[in-house]
Write an enzyme that holds these catalytic residues in place. Structure first.
Site, PDB file in Angstrom:
ATOM      1  N   SER A   1       1.043  -1.430   0.054  1.00 16.32           N
ATOM      2  CA  SER A   1      -0.094   0.517   0.200  1.00 16.32           C
ATOM      3  C   SER A   1       0.870   1.143   0.141  1.00 16.32           C
ATOM      4  O   SER A   1       1.809   1.019   0.079  1.00 16.32           O
ATOM      5  CB  SER A   1      -0.529  -0.387   1.318  1.00 16.32           C
ATOM      6  OG  SER A   1      -1.994   0.876   1.207  1.00 16.32           O
ATOM      7  N   ASN A   2       0.470   2.013   0.731  1.00 17.62           N
ATOM      8  CA  ASN A   2       1.014   3.960   0.587  1.00 17.62           C
ATOM      9  C   ASN A   2       0.415   4.241   2.019  1.00 17.62           C
ATOM     10  O   ASN A   2      -0.001   4.171   2.148  1.00 17.62           O
ATOM     11  CB  ASN A   2       1.138   4.528  -1.186  1.00 17.62           C
ATOM     12  CG  ASN A   2      -0.239   4.603  -1.673  1.00 17.62           C
ATOM     13  OD1 ASN A   2      -1.059   5.568  -0.552  1.00 17.62           O
ATOM     14  ND2 ASN A   2      -0.129   3.928  -2.482  1.00 17.62           N
ATOM     15  N   ALA A   3       1.033   5.823   1.274  1.00 17.55           N
ATOM     16  CA  ALA A   3       1.133   6.512   2.800  1.00 17.55           C
ATOM     17  C   ALA A   3      -0.125   7.322   2.745  1.00 17.55           C
ATOM     18  O   ALA A   3      -0.438   8.371   3.504  1.00 17.55           O
ATOM     19  CB  ALA A   3       2.244   7.325   3.543  1.00 17.55           C
TER      20      ALA A   3
END
Ligand code: PMT
Length: 220
Positions: free
Chosen positions: A24-26
């Site tokens: 995923s990412n931030a």
């Protein structure tokens, strides 16, 4: 121009590796959350499609759909897509997913490294552009975001063409920039160049300015 509908996306997608791990990412969902709530004042029939956003960024008094993966986000958009729609893609969909999902938690069996095979997810905006042609829609307008760590203007302009956009909102991102609660700086860019630049403002204020800009461009 009077839009019948708008779609705003927000937050990260998750691509599961095994039952306990994902890519995923931030992204927190904050930008998309402020945009959807601002946009609804102009286009009441605005649908909010979000990934794994923070709980507080799920609040919206309109139709909303939560999705997990990039493919789910694409399908949710295609389901909602109609002619005369404005789409704002503030989400950060994962560009890659594991080729195979492993049913049981992957065990550390030895000192050897573990390699993950990734396959590319479809580009949602580019797929929507193709679908608009397939369905013979006349008036779907698309606004993207460009999250860049370098060469902001150049990379953003390239994305306008590749993804078939009206405008792109370019922001620098990094560990302390662009994602989450921090203030942000953005540029709204078209094929003609930079339209407006908003420096160090809250995402709430940036969203107000983005929606005002779009309203001025499309309403007149
Ligand atoms: O959620 P926050 O914490 O508030 O952070 C906000 C943000 C940094 C996530 C937001 O401002 C932002 O920049 N969103 C876009 C993130 C991104 O995916 O950028 P990109 O440059 O990789 O993609 C360009 C555009 O294509 C984006 O509109 C993206 O939604 C879209 N995209 C990306 C991947 C994909 N497979 N399909 C897409 O359509």
């Amino acid at each position: 121009m009077k839009f019948n509908k708008a779609i705003v996306t927000s937050g990260p997608t998750r691509e599961w590796i095994d039952p306990v791990r994902y890519i995923s990412n931030a992204s927190s969902g904050k930008m998309g959350y402020h945009i959807v709530n601002e946009l609804q004042k102009w286009i009441p029939n605005t649908v909010y499609i979000y990934g794994n956003v923070l709980e507080k960024y799920k609040e919206y008094q309109g139709l909303k759909k939560q999705v997990e993966t990039t493919l789910e986000m694409l399908n949710a958009i295609l389901e909602e897509l109609q002619d005369n729609t404005l789409i704002i893609m503030a989400a950060a969909p994962a560009d890659f997913r594991p080729q195979d999902y492993v049913e049981n938690k992957i065990k550390k069996t030895s000192e050897e490294n573990y390699s993950l095979n990734l396959v590319q997810n479809p580009d949602i905006l580019a797929t929507v552009s193709q679908e608009v042609i397939n369905r013979n829609y006349k008036s779907v307008h698309k606004i993207g975001f460009a999250a860049e760590t370098n060469n902001l203007d150049e990379n953003a302009r390239e994305k306008i063409m590749k993804k078939g956009l009206d405008y792109i909102i370019a922001n620098y991102v990094g560990r302390e920039k662009g994602f989450g609660e921090a203030e942000s700086s953005v540029k709204i860019i078209s094929t003609d160049g930079i339209q407006i630049q908003i420096e160090n403002q809250s995402k709430e204020e940036i969203s107000i300015q983005i929606v005002n800009f779009l309203r001025l461009k499309f309403d007149s």
